[in-house]
Write a protein that holds these residues in place. Structure first.
Motif, PDB file in Angstrom:
ATOM      1  N   VAL A  85      19.229   2.875  -2.330  1.00  0.00           N
ATOM      2  CA  VAL A  85      19.369   4.296  -2.613  1.00  0.00           C
ATOM      3  C   VAL A  85      18.013   4.780  -3.107  1.00  0.00           C
ATOM      4  N   ILE A  86      17.664   6.007  -2.717  1.00  0.00           N
ATOM      5  CA  ILE A  86      16.336   6.526  -3.030  1.00  0.00           C
ATOM      6  C   ILE A  86      16.462   7.622  -4.086  1.00  0.00           C
ATOM      7  N   PRO A  87      15.999   7.388  -5.316  1.00  0.00           N
ATOM      8  CA  PRO A  87      15.981   8.450  -6.326  1.00  0.00           C
ATOM      9  C   PRO A  87      15.178   9.652  -5.844  1.00  0.00           C
ATOM     10  N   PHE A  88      15.483  10.809  -6.407  1.00  0.00           N
ATOM     11  CA  PHE A  88      14.818  12.014  -5.928  1.00  0.00           C
ATOM     12  C   PHE A  88      13.344  12.073  -6.287  1.00  0.00           C
ATOM     13  N   GLN A  89      12.904  11.242  -7.246  1.00  0.00           N
ATOM     14  CA  GLN A  89      11.489  11.231  -7.614  1.00  0.00           C
ATOM     15  C   GLN A  89      10.865   9.887  -7.255  1.00  0.00           C
ATOM     16  N   MET A  90       9.577   9.907  -6.953  1.00  0.00           N
ATOM     17  CA  MET A  90       8.814   8.699  -6.712  1.00  0.00           C
ATOM     18  C   MET A  90       8.195   8.216  -8.019  1.00  0.00           C
ATOM     19  N   THR A  91       8.161   6.913  -8.192  1.00  0.00           N
ATOM     20  CA  THR A  91       7.618   6.355  -9.430  1.00  0.00           C
ATOM     21  C   THR A  91       6.642   5.228  -9.096  1.00  0.00           C
ATOM     22  N   CYS A  92       5.496   5.264  -9.772  1.00  0.00           N
ATOM     23  CA  CYS A  92       4.501   4.218  -9.522  1.00  0.00           C
ATOM     24  C   CYS A  92       4.783   2.953 -10.324  1.00  0.00           C
ATOM     25  N   GLY A  93       5.481   3.107 -11.463  1.00  0.00           N
ATOM     26  CA  GLY A  93       5.805   1.963 -12.301  1.00  0.00           C
ATOM     27  C   GLY A  93       4.674   1.468 -13.164  1.00  0.00           C
ATOM     28  N   GLU A  94       3.519   2.130 -13.121  1.00  0.00           N
ATOM     29  CA  GLU A  94       2.329   1.600 -13.786  1.00  0.00           C
ATOM     30  C   GLU A  94       1.645   2.586 -14.723  1.00  0.00           C
ATOM     31  N   CYS A  95       1.862   3.883 -14.560  1.00  0.00           N
ATOM     32  CA  CYS A  95       1.162   4.867 -15.387  1.00  0.00           C
ATOM     33  C   CYS A  95       1.770   4.918 -16.790  1.00  0.00           C
ATOM     34  N   GLU A  96       1.134   5.663 -17.665  1.00  0.00           N
ATOM     35  CA  GLU A  96       1.590   5.764 -19.056  1.00  0.00           C
ATOM     36  C   GLU A  96       3.042   6.229 -19.135  1.00  0.00           C
ATOM     37  N   GLN A  97       3.415   7.235 -18.356  1.00  0.00           N
ATOM     38  CA  GLN A  97       4.776   7.765 -18.438  1.00  0.00           C
ATOM     39  C   GLN A  97       5.800   6.789 -17.859  1.00  0.00           C
ATOM     40  N   CYS A  98       5.495   6.166 -16.741  1.00  0.00           N
ATOM     41  CA  CYS A  98       6.428   5.182 -16.183  1.00  0.00           C
ATOM     42  C   CYS A  98       6.659   4.025 -17.139  1.00  0.00           C
ATOM     43  N   LEU A  99       5.591   3.566 -17.790  1.00  0.00           N
ATOM     44  CA  LEU A  99       5.737   2.448 -18.725  1.00  0.00           C
ATOM     45  C   LEU A  99       6.600   2.820 -19.925  1.00  0.00           C
ATOM     46  N   LYS A 100       6.706   4.112 -20.226  1.00  0.00           N
ATOM     47  CA  LYS A 100       7.589   4.588 -21.288  1.00  0.00           C
ATOM     48  C   LYS A 100       8.992   4.907 -20.785  1.00  0.00           C
ATOM     49  N   GLY A 101       9.221   4.762 -19.481  1.00  0.00           N
ATOM     50  CA  GLY A 101      10.512   5.089 -18.910  1.00  0.00           C
ATOM     51  C   GLY A 101      10.693   6.554 -18.584  1.00  0.00           C
ATOM     52  N   ASN A 102       9.604   7.323 -18.638  1.00  0.00           N
ATOM     53  CA  ASN A 102       9.663   8.764 -18.339  1.00  0.00           C
ATOM     54  C   ASN A 102       9.335   8.984 -16.860  1.00  0.00           C
ATOM     55  N   PHE A 103      10.206   8.478 -15.998  1.00  0.00           N
ATOM     56  CA  PHE A 103       9.875   8.386 -14.581  1.00  0.00           C
ATOM     57  C   PHE A 103       9.756   9.741 -13.892  1.00  0.00           C
ATOM     58  N   SER A 104      10.443  10.769 -14.381  1.00  0.00           N
ATOM     59  CA  SER A 104      10.385  12.061 -13.705  1.00  0.00           C
ATOM     60  C   SER A 104       9.052  12.770 -13.922  1.00  0.00           C
ATOM     61  N   VAL A 105       8.239  12.251 -14.831  1.00  0.00           N
ATOM     62  CA  VAL A 105       6.909  12.810 -15.044  1.00  0.00           C
ATOM     63  C   VAL A 105       5.836  11.754 -14.785  1.00  0.00           C
ATOM     64  N   CYS A 106       6.115  10.866 -13.817  1.00  0.00           N
ATOM     65  CA  CYS A 106       5.096   9.908 -13.360  1.00  0.00           C
ATOM     66  C   CYS A 106       3.797  10.657 -13.109  1.00  0.00           C
ATOM     67  N   ALA A 142      17.600  13.710   6.912  1.00  0.00           N
ATOM     68  CA  ALA A 142      16.936  13.328   8.152  1.00  0.00           C
ATOM     69  C   ALA A 142      17.461  11.961   8.579  1.00  0.00           C
ATOM     70  N   GLU A 143      17.076  11.547   9.776  1.00  0.00           N
ATOM     71  CA  GLU A 143      17.506  10.232  10.259  1.00  0.00           C
ATOM     72  C   GLU A 143      16.682   9.103   9.659  1.00  0.00           C
ATOM     73  N   TYR A 144      15.420   9.396   9.337  1.00  0.00           N
ATOM     74  CA  TYR A 144      14.539   8.392   8.724  1.00  0.00           C
ATOM     75  C   TYR A 144      13.719   9.059   7.630  1.00  0.00           C
ATOM     76  N   LEU A 145      13.262   8.252   6.668  1.00  0.00           N
ATOM     77  CA  LEU A 145      12.492   8.773   5.540  1.00  0.00           C
ATOM     78  C   LEU A 145      11.358   7.810   5.212  1.00  0.00           C
ATOM     79  N   ARG A 146      10.155   8.358   5.058  1.00  0.00           N
ATOM     80  CA  ARG A 146       9.063   7.564   4.486  1.00  0.00           C
ATOM     81  C   ARG A 146       9.175   7.608   2.977  1.00  0.00           C
ATOM     82  N   VAL A 147       9.172   6.436   2.355  1.00  0.00           N
ATOM     83  CA  VAL A 147       9.287   6.331   0.902  1.00  0.00           C
ATOM     84  C   VAL A 147       7.971   5.814   0.341  1.00  0.00           C
ATOM     85  N   PRO A 148       7.124   6.677  -0.220  1.00  0.00           N
ATOM     86  CA  PRO A 148       5.934   6.193  -0.908  1.00  0.00           C
ATOM     87  C   PRO A 148       6.314   5.414  -2.175  1.00  0.00           C
ATOM     88  N   PHE A 149       5.419   4.510  -2.603  1.00  0.00           N
ATOM     89  CA  PHE A 149       5.672   3.713  -3.810  1.00  0.00           C
ATOM     90  C   PHE A 149       7.064   3.077  -3.726  1.00  0.00           C
TER      91      PHE A 149
END
Length: 392
Positions: A85-106, A142-149
């Motif tokens: 399943v693809i969350p509506f936001q993309m997350t890098c998992g490495e920036c300051e906000q992602c490391l704090k669990g604030n994924f919607s503001v990656c 759509a029928e297909y989706l590119r998912v960055p990160f």
């Protein structure tokens, strides 16, 4: 491939567009098996979110099967054949906000970060199918989706079980859950929820699962109120009371609900025809971009020292917000796009254990090509429509 494209206000079309391809080593391509129309998509449909461009592919609630994986995504554990399943936001998992669990503001994934800073003062994460403020990425209707990160964005799912069990992990289930968690619910609390649409229903359900003493669901659409009642909530049909605030005070020993959740957002209808007209006139004249009737009411209703939690989407500027009530009552206001990956592991477990009815809002399942007509059906609350699933 076929995709649902925005061509202007109230103009959605099913069109042929180029198939997505791997553009970066962290990308993956997902074949979509189920996707959805979200309530926040209606803000795009109604032309209320700026920086949409003709031809933009809509949708941010998809799931499906990985069919192609970039080398970096593969090295991080994502492989062809994974069900995700693809969350509506993309997350890098490495920036300051992602490391704090604030994924919607990656801080990394919005390729139009400077534009977001112009609108909001700082960047948000990149979002699928939701304007160029959030990156201008193609969406999942759509029928297909590119998912960055892809490896840090996609959520892997069990191989068995219907899509309907898992699809809402993309957005509305964690959104309703975060709204309830942000309210800091205790067993003594009365929680009032404005709006019994898909997010509101999951906020109501989540508040009950989290142990609220009472949950009052507020709406004026029969089928939504019935769906809320099925969760165990009390329902308040605002058509049948003269004053919602007076009713809430009368049923809470004069002080109002301990916690209030605004699950309506920027297109609320006013409590009276006169106030409704004022908001609509101000938006038409560009004096405000929202109609924040539910937020105003939640602030005024909330018991002193309580919490107002806001999962409802707002995009710009609003007038007549009762800041005096917010400040003098000592309320805590908690907002934000949902940090989806913060909640998905726990919610997946709760779904599998039967604690959460993850299919709660579904009313319509149709082929992808019928999406344009279903936007109107959903927006106008026709045919008992609460939530639409699309099958490519």
């Amino acid at each position: 491939m076929k995709a649902i494209c925005w061509q202007g206000k109230k103009d959605m079309r099913c069109e042929e567009v180029p198939d997505p391809r791997i553009e970066h080593p962290r990308d993956a391509i997902v074949r979509i098996t189920t996707t959805c129309i979200c309530g926040s998509d209606l803000h795009l449909y109604d032309g209320l979110i700026p920086t949409m461009c003709a031809g933009d592919v809509m949708g941010h609630e998809p799931m499906g099967e990985v069919v192609e994986v970039g080398p970096e995504a593969r090295s991080r554990g994502l492989k062809v054949g994974d069900r995700v399943v693809i969350p509506f936001q993309m997350t890098c998992g490495e920036c300051e906000q992602c490391l704090k669990g604030n994924f919607s503001v990656c801080q990394t994934t919005n390729r139009n970060a400077d534009l977001a800073k112009t609108f909001f003062g700082d960047t948000t994460a990149g979002l699928f199918g939701y304007s160029h403020i959030t990156g201008g990425y193609a969406g999942g209707q759509a029928e297909y989706l590119r998912v960055p990160f892809a490896a840090t964005t996609a959520v892997k799912l069990p191989k068995d079980g219907p899509d309907e069990r898992y699809i809402f992990l993309s957005d509305i289930l964690p959104t309703g859950w975060q709204a309830a968690v942000q309210a800091d619910i205790t067993p003594d609390d009365t929680v009032a929820v404005w709006g019994c649409g898909p997010v509101g229903l999951f906020a109501i359900h989540s508040a009950i699962v989290l142990g609220a003493k009472r949950v009052i669901a507020i709406d004026d659409v029969d089928e939504r109120l019935e769906r809320a009642r099925s969760t165990g909530a009390e329902v308040l049909d605002r058509r049948k009371v003269d004053n919602v605030l007076e009713y809430l005070r009368a049923t809470t020993r004069g002080h109002g609900p301990d916690k209030c959740i605004d699950a309506v957002g920027m297109e609320a209808h006013g409590p009276t025809p006169a106030l409704d007209f004022i908001d609509k006139a101000q938006t038409a004249l560009k004096l405000e971009t929202e109609r924040p009737a539910a937020l105003r009411e939640a602030i005024m209703a909330c018991k002193a020292a309580g919490v107002v939690s806001v999962p409802g989407v707002y995009g710009g500027l609003a007038n007549m917000i009762p800041l005096g009530a917010l400040m003098n009552k000592g309320l805590t206001l908690r907002t934000g796009q949902t940090h989806v990956r913060r909640w998905t592991d726990d919610l997946l477990r709760r779904i599998e254990e039967g604690q959460i009815n993850s299919t709660l809002p579904i009313t319509h399942t149709v082929p992808l090509g019928r999406a344009p007509e279903m936007y109107k059906t959903f927006r106008d609350k026709q045919d008992g429509c609460i939530k639409v699933l699309l099958k490519p």
